[in-house]
Every structure is written in C-alpha cells, then in structure tokens.
Design a protein around this motif. Structure first.
Motif, PDB file in Angstrom:
ATOM      1  N   MET A  97       0.809  -1.231  -0.116  1.00 40.02           N
ATOM      2  CA  MET A  97       0.080   0.029   0.023  1.00 40.02           C
ATOM      3  C   MET A  97       0.893   1.435   0.079  1.00 40.02           C
ATOM      4  SD  MET A  97      -1.484   0.138   3.897  1.00 40.02           S
ATOM      5  CE  MET A  97      -1.512  -1.678   3.959  1.00 40.02           C
ATOM      6  N   PRO A  98       0.357   2.667  -0.343  1.00 39.77           N
ATOM      7  CA  PRO A  98       1.128   3.578  -0.510  1.00 39.77           C
ATOM      8  C   PRO A  98       1.291   4.075   1.045  1.00 39.77           C
ATOM      9  CG  PRO A  98      -0.788   3.949  -1.708  1.00 39.77           C
ATOM     10  CD  PRO A  98      -0.980   2.496  -1.105  1.00 39.77           C
ATOM     11  N   ASP A  99       2.455   4.806   1.430  1.00 33.93           N
ATOM     12  CA  ASP A  99       2.837   5.130   2.773  1.00 33.93           C
ATOM     13  C   ASP A  99       1.791   5.966   3.349  1.00 33.93           C
ATOM     14  OD1 ASP A  99       3.284   7.405   0.914  1.00 33.93           O
ATOM     15  OD2 ASP A  99       5.382   7.632   1.611  1.00 33.93           O
ATOM     16  N   ALA A 100       1.200   7.125   2.709  1.00 35.56           N
ATOM     17  CA  ALA A 100       0.101   7.852   3.296  1.00 35.56           C
ATOM     18  C   ALA A 100      -0.783   7.037   3.901  1.00 35.56           C
ATOM     19  CB  ALA A 100      -0.368   8.927   2.196  1.00 35.56           C
ATOM     20  N   LEU A 101      -1.350   6.025   3.355  1.00 31.62           N
ATOM     21  CA  LEU A 101      -2.452   4.975   3.717  1.00 31.62           C
ATOM     22  C   LEU A 101      -2.189   4.511   4.899  1.00 31.62           C
ATOM     23  CD1 LEU A 101      -4.413   3.990   0.759  1.00 31.62           C
ATOM     24  CD2 LEU A 101      -5.395   5.724   2.307  1.00 31.62           C
ATOM     25  N   ALA A 102      -1.040   3.881   4.860  1.00 29.96           N
ATOM     26  CA  ALA A 102      -0.341   3.196   5.790  1.00 29.96           C
ATOM     27  C   ALA A 102      -0.017   3.945   7.192  1.00 29.96           C
ATOM     28  CB  ALA A 102       1.043   2.280   5.576  1.00 29.96           C
ATOM     29  N   VAL A 103       0.850   5.029   6.913  1.00 24.24           N
ATOM     30  CA  VAL A 103       1.104   5.781   8.038  1.00 24.24           C
ATOM     31  C   VAL A 103       0.251   6.619   8.917  1.00 24.24           C
ATOM     32  CG1 VAL A 103       2.801   7.462   8.919  1.00 24.24           C
ATOM     33  CG2 VAL A 103       3.518   5.942   7.374  1.00 24.24           C
ATOM     34  N   HIS A 104      -0.629   7.348   7.794  1.00 27.79           N
ATOM     35  CA  HIS A 104      -1.415   8.450   8.457  1.00 27.79           C
ATOM     36  C   HIS A 104      -3.128   7.843   8.340  1.00 27.79           C
ATOM     37  CE1 HIS A 104       1.230  11.873   8.704  1.00 27.79           C
ATOM     38  NE2 HIS A 104       1.702  11.230   7.701  1.00 27.79           N
ATOM     39  N   PHE A 105      -3.383   6.611   8.104  1.00 25.17           N
ATOM     40  CA  PHE A 105      -4.705   6.170   7.914  1.00 25.17           C
ATOM     41  C   PHE A 105      -5.114   5.008   8.533  1.00 25.17           C
ATOM     42  CE2 PHE A 105      -8.687   4.827   5.866  1.00 25.17           C
ATOM     43  CZ  PHE A 105      -9.758   5.890   5.907  1.00 25.17           C
ATOM     44  N   LEU A 106      -4.400   3.812   8.022  1.00 23.26           N
ATOM     45  CA  LEU A 106      -4.456   2.652   8.603  1.00 23.26           C
ATOM     46  C   LEU A 106      -3.694   1.929   9.569  1.00 23.26           C
ATOM     47  CD1 LEU A 106      -5.171   0.698   5.083  1.00 23.26           C
ATOM     48  CD2 LEU A 106      -7.067   1.437   6.753  1.00 23.26           C
ATOM     49  N   MET A 107      -2.613   2.687  10.075  1.00 22.51           N
ATOM     50  CA  MET A 107      -1.656   2.189  11.134  1.00 22.51           C
ATOM     51  C   MET A 107      -2.471   1.581  12.540  1.00 22.51           C
ATOM     52  SD  MET A 107       1.269   0.916  11.395  1.00 22.51           S
ATOM     53  CE  MET A 107       2.248   1.715   9.909  1.00 22.51           C
ATOM     54  N   PRO A 108      -3.466   2.217  13.049  1.00 22.65           N
ATOM     55  CA  PRO A 108      -3.964   1.510  14.032  1.00 22.65           C
ATOM     56  C   PRO A 108      -4.690   0.523  13.922  1.00 22.65           C
ATOM     57  CG  PRO A 108      -4.424   3.983  14.218  1.00 22.65           C
ATOM     58  CD  PRO A 108      -3.767   3.726  12.659  1.00 22.65           C
ATOM     59  N   ASP A 109      -5.450   0.368  12.706  1.00 28.36           N
ATOM     60  CA  ASP A 109      -6.102  -0.728  12.341  1.00 28.36           C
ATOM     61  C   ASP A 109      -5.030  -2.115  11.914  1.00 28.36           C
ATOM     62  OD1 ASP A 109      -8.651   0.693  11.983  1.00 28.36           O
ATOM     63  OD2 ASP A 109      -7.562   1.736  10.862  1.00 28.36           O
ATOM     64  N   ALA A 222       4.158  21.826   3.811  1.00 27.19           N
ATOM     65  CA  ALA A 222       2.886  22.616   3.947  1.00 27.19           C
ATOM     66  C   ALA A 222       3.108  22.863   5.716  1.00 27.19           C
ATOM     67  CB  ALA A 222       1.695  22.225   3.701  1.00 27.19           C
ATOM     68  N   LYS A 223       3.425  21.995   6.480  1.00 26.42           N
ATOM     69  CA  LYS A 223       3.317  22.297   7.940  1.00 26.42           C
ATOM     70  C   LYS A 223       4.633  23.184   8.092  1.00 26.42           C
ATOM     71  CE  LYS A 223       2.915  18.813  10.661  1.00 26.42           C
ATOM     72  NZ  LYS A 223       3.160  17.595  11.176  1.00 26.42           N
ATOM     73  N   ALA A 224       5.647  23.115   7.322  1.00 27.24           N
ATOM     74  CA  ALA A 224       6.750  24.098   7.589  1.00 27.24           C
ATOM     75  C   ALA A 224       6.802  25.420   6.972  1.00 27.24           C
ATOM     76  CB  ALA A 224       8.007  23.454   7.007  1.00 27.24           C
ATOM     77  N   GLY A 225       5.546  25.906   6.266  1.00 29.88           N
ATOM     78  CA  GLY A 225       5.273  26.914   5.703  1.00 29.88           C
ATOM     79  C   GLY A 225       5.564  27.187   4.619  1.00 29.88           C
ATOM     80  N   LEU A 226       5.848  26.544   3.407  1.00 30.66           N
ATOM     81  CA  LEU A 226       6.441  26.607   2.114  1.00 30.66           C
ATOM     82  C   LEU A 226       5.360  27.342   1.409  1.00 30.66           C
ATOM     83  CD1 LEU A 226       8.814  26.179   0.080  1.00 30.66           C
ATOM     84  CD2 LEU A 226       7.992  24.218  -0.278  1.00 30.66           C
ATOM     85  N   GLY A 227       4.250  26.690   1.528  1.00 32.90           N
ATOM     86  CA  GLY A 227       2.803  27.355   0.732  1.00 32.90           C
ATOM     87  C   GLY A 227       1.938  26.513   0.910  1.00 32.90           C
ATOM     88  N   LEU A 228       0.808  26.563  -0.221  1.00 31.77           N
ATOM     89  CA  LEU A 228      -0.371  25.954  -0.332  1.00 31.77           C
ATOM     90  C   LEU A 228      -0.157  24.650  -0.961  1.00 31.77           C
ATOM     91  CD1 LEU A 228      -1.045  28.945  -0.601  1.00 31.77           C
ATOM     92  CD2 LEU A 228      -3.166  28.182  -1.884  1.00 31.77           C
ATOM     93  N   ALA A 229      -0.873  23.626  -0.352  1.00 32.79           N
ATOM     94  CA  ALA A 229      -0.645  22.326  -0.713  1.00 32.79           C
ATOM     95  C   ALA A 229      -1.766  21.591  -1.083  1.00 32.79           C
ATOM     96  CB  ALA A 229       0.131  21.285   0.342  1.00 32.79           C
ATOM     97  N   ARG A 230      -2.052  20.876  -2.102  1.00 32.86           N
ATOM     98  CA  ARG A 230      -3.329  20.265  -2.487  1.00 32.86           C
ATOM     99  C   ARG A 230      -2.862  18.599  -2.164  1.00 32.86           C
ATOM    100  NH1 ARG A 230      -8.730  21.247  -3.734  1.00 32.86           N
ATOM    101  NH2 ARG A 230      -9.380  19.693  -4.992  1.00 32.86           N
ATOM    102  N   ILE A 231      -3.657  18.210  -0.943  1.00 40.22           N
ATOM    103  CA  ILE A 231      -3.466  16.894  -0.547  1.00 40.22           C
ATOM    104  C   ILE A 231      -4.642  16.434  -0.041  1.00 40.22           C
ATOM    105  CG2 ILE A 231      -0.956  17.538   0.104  1.00 40.22           C
ATOM    106  CD1 ILE A 231      -2.119  18.071   3.307  1.00 40.22           C
ATOM    107  N   PRO A 232      -4.773  15.090   0.263  1.00 44.87           N
ATOM    108  CA  PRO A 232      -5.772  14.222   0.552  1.00 44.87           C
ATOM    109  C   PRO A 232      -6.233  15.080   2.067  1.00 44.87           C
ATOM    110  CG  PRO A 232      -4.176  12.792  -0.107  1.00 44.87           C
ATOM    111  CD  PRO A 232      -3.794  14.099  -0.200  1.00 44.87           C
ATOM    112  N   CYS A 233      -7.691  14.900   2.382  1.00 51.28           N
ATOM    113  CA  CYS A 233      -8.108  15.134   3.492  1.00 51.28           C
ATOM    114  C   CYS A 233      -7.799  14.652   4.716  1.00 51.28           C
ATOM    115  CB  CYS A 233      -9.813  15.556   3.360  1.00 51.28           C
ATOM    116  SG  CYS A 233     -10.406  16.677   2.101  1.00 51.28           S
ATOM    117  N   PHE A 234      -7.558  13.206   4.635  1.00 52.35           N
ATOM    118  CA  PHE A 234      -7.287  12.371   5.567  1.00 52.35           C
ATOM    119  C   PHE A 234      -5.892  12.670   6.222  1.00 52.35           C
ATOM    120  CE2 PHE A 234      -5.903   9.545   2.249  1.00 52.35           C
ATOM    121  CZ  PHE A 234      -4.637   9.291   2.603  1.00 52.35           C
TER     122      PHE A 234
END
Length: 297
Positions: A97-109, A222-234
C-alpha cells in the motif's frame, strides 16, 4: 535445473545488475554473483555478458528467459493454488500500500489486526510501485486506482477527497483568498509554474514553487510554511498546524481498492484481513471524504 537458480537468473535478467537483483530478492549481491556463475558453469553456457553498465543477456540467455518465465508462471500458479486451500488463520501475509494510507490512515487498524491475530505474520510493503500479485510479490494490495486489473478480485473501499491546505502561520501572513500576492503552490510533479492542476484550482494564478512528488512530503512542506498544498483530506484535516485555505471545499480525487489474486480469495487470513481493512475504511469514511474540516479549524 534448480528453481532457485532460475529465480536468480530471472531477477538479474529483469533488473540488469547483481545489486538490483539482490535487493529484489532480499539477499546479498555476492550471493547473486556466486550463484549465477555456478549456474552458468553447470549449464556450460554463458547466459550474460558482464558489461560496465550491468548484465546483458546473451542469445542463450534470451532463449532461457522465455522458458524460465513459463516455469515461473507455473510455479506461481501452484503456490497460489496451495495457499488458496489454506483454512488456517496463521502464516505470512504480504500487503502492499502507499505510505500515506499506511502511516496516516490505517496504522491503528494494522496494529489491531496483528494483536487480534498474533499467528498471522503481517508484512507491510510501503511502496507506490505496483507489486505483481500474480507472481506472489504480495498477497493483498491496497491501491489507489480507478481501474483495478481484471485478474484481481476485491472491492472498492472508498474515494478519498482532497482540499487545499496551508499552515496557520502562512495563512496569517497572506490575505487569502482576497489577495494572492506572494503566495505559492507547493509543486507536485510539473516543472512549469502553472501546471494543469493549478489552472483548474481555486487559485489558478498562484505560481508553483519547488517539487515534492509524495503526499507525506507535501504535508511536511505545508506544515513548515512553504506554501499551499493540494493533499488528501485524511492527511490535512487531522493536522493542528494546518487549515484549509478558504473557501475550504474538498473534492473527490481517487478511488481506493483492496485487492487480491482470484486464486487466493478463499484463504482465511486473506479474507479476514480484507474484511478488517474494509471495515476500517467504512468507519473512517467521513475523514476519507473530507467531512472532518473541524479537525483543522
């Protein structure tokens, strides 16, 4: 002829070097060179030319490649058939699976699944590559795709939405959306200042700055303040240092599927894992589809 020798031969033929083949098979590169040298010696045939750029198939090697590929298909079919008869809730389970889903969405599951079924050895392959389930490179794939391959079976578990985000400090320093002067998009995968996805956005005239072709890297930038990011809502909504850029609407981006090979669908541990992950997606549909903006307010 030893099947393990053929596996090594195929890995070198496909990867083009001993080091790349070793990385693919998870062994030391010296093992690869030693085994292929011995294989050639046993067959009394040179299968590869050793070039500065890597290994190149000889004519004999090209002829062997076709036969070895057929043997590989047969062996993989036998393995899938045997595994498909497995009714035990134990054993190895390789999931990609992609890292974003594993780390930020499914890891507790994923952790919950491992704790609930301690005899299932879950191996998670974090990658944007498309692992070949037919060749048993993985047993289950959680893929971002609109068109899953016909030879795989499974179910669509959701469609993740995207929105525009920036850090709280960045939004305070820029009068968006009224004044876009001095603001930048964080670039994804286009070297031009105004790629297609920017032109179709709510802010088509804001130029792009930098390139971060990975959702987690976009999040960090984006968290570091570089600019606007178009990213998944999760990714964006749970971050306390990010806010949606006004007007703040989200939009559907990509479907997510959980898939396995048709020969493996009756395997109990695969069925159980797919059911558990499908339930996890169902329980988190609001987050997946961008209905939790209060998290980032």
């Amino acid at each position: 002829m030893n099947w393990d020798d053929l596996r090594i031969f195929l890995a070198i033929a496909r990867q083009g070097s001993a080091r790349a083949a070793a990385a693919k098979l998870g062994v030391h590169h010296s093992t690869i060179t030693r085994r292929i040298d011995a294989f050639e010696s046993t067959q009394k045939t040179r299968l590869f030319d050793r070039l500065p750029s890597g290994y190149a198939l000889t004519l004999a090697g090209e002829e062997l490649l076709a036969g070895a590929t057929r043997v590989e298909d047969e062996m993989n079919g036998i393995e899938r058939h045997i595994l498909g008869q497995d009714i035990q809730l134990r054993g190895n389970l390789r999931v990609t699976m992609p890292d974003a889903l594993a780390v930020h969405f499914l890891m507790p599951d994923l952790v919950c699944f491992m704790e609930t079924y301690p005899e299932v050895n879950l191996e998670v392959l974090i990658s944007y590559e498309v692992y070949n389930l037919t060749k048993r490179e993985a047993d289950v794939a959680i893929r971002v795709t609109e068109n899953p391959p016909e030879h795989l079976v499974g179910r669509k578990v959701g469609c993740y939405h995207c929105a525009n985000y920036a850090s709280v400090d960045y939004l305070a320093a820029h009068a968006l959306p009224k004044n876009t002067e001095g603001a930048y998009w964080i670039g994804w995968d286009a070297p031009t200042p105004y790629p297609d996805w920017v032109r179709k956005s709510e802010f088509p005239h804001i130029p792009m700055r930098g390139r971060f072709n990975n959702a987690i890297a976009q999040l960090a930038a984006a968290k570091a303040g570089l600019g606007l990011a178009r990213i998944p809502c999760f990714l964006g909504d749970p971050e306390p240092t990010l806010k949606r850029v006004p007007p703040g609407q989200s939009a559907p981006c990509h479907d997510v599927w959980i898939l396995t090979h048709k020969d493996l669908i009756s395997t109990v541990r695969i069925q159980t894992f797919m059911d558990c992950m499908s339930k996890a997606f169902q329980q988190k549909q609001d987050l997946l589809e961008g209905r939790c903006p209060a998290l980032s307010a």
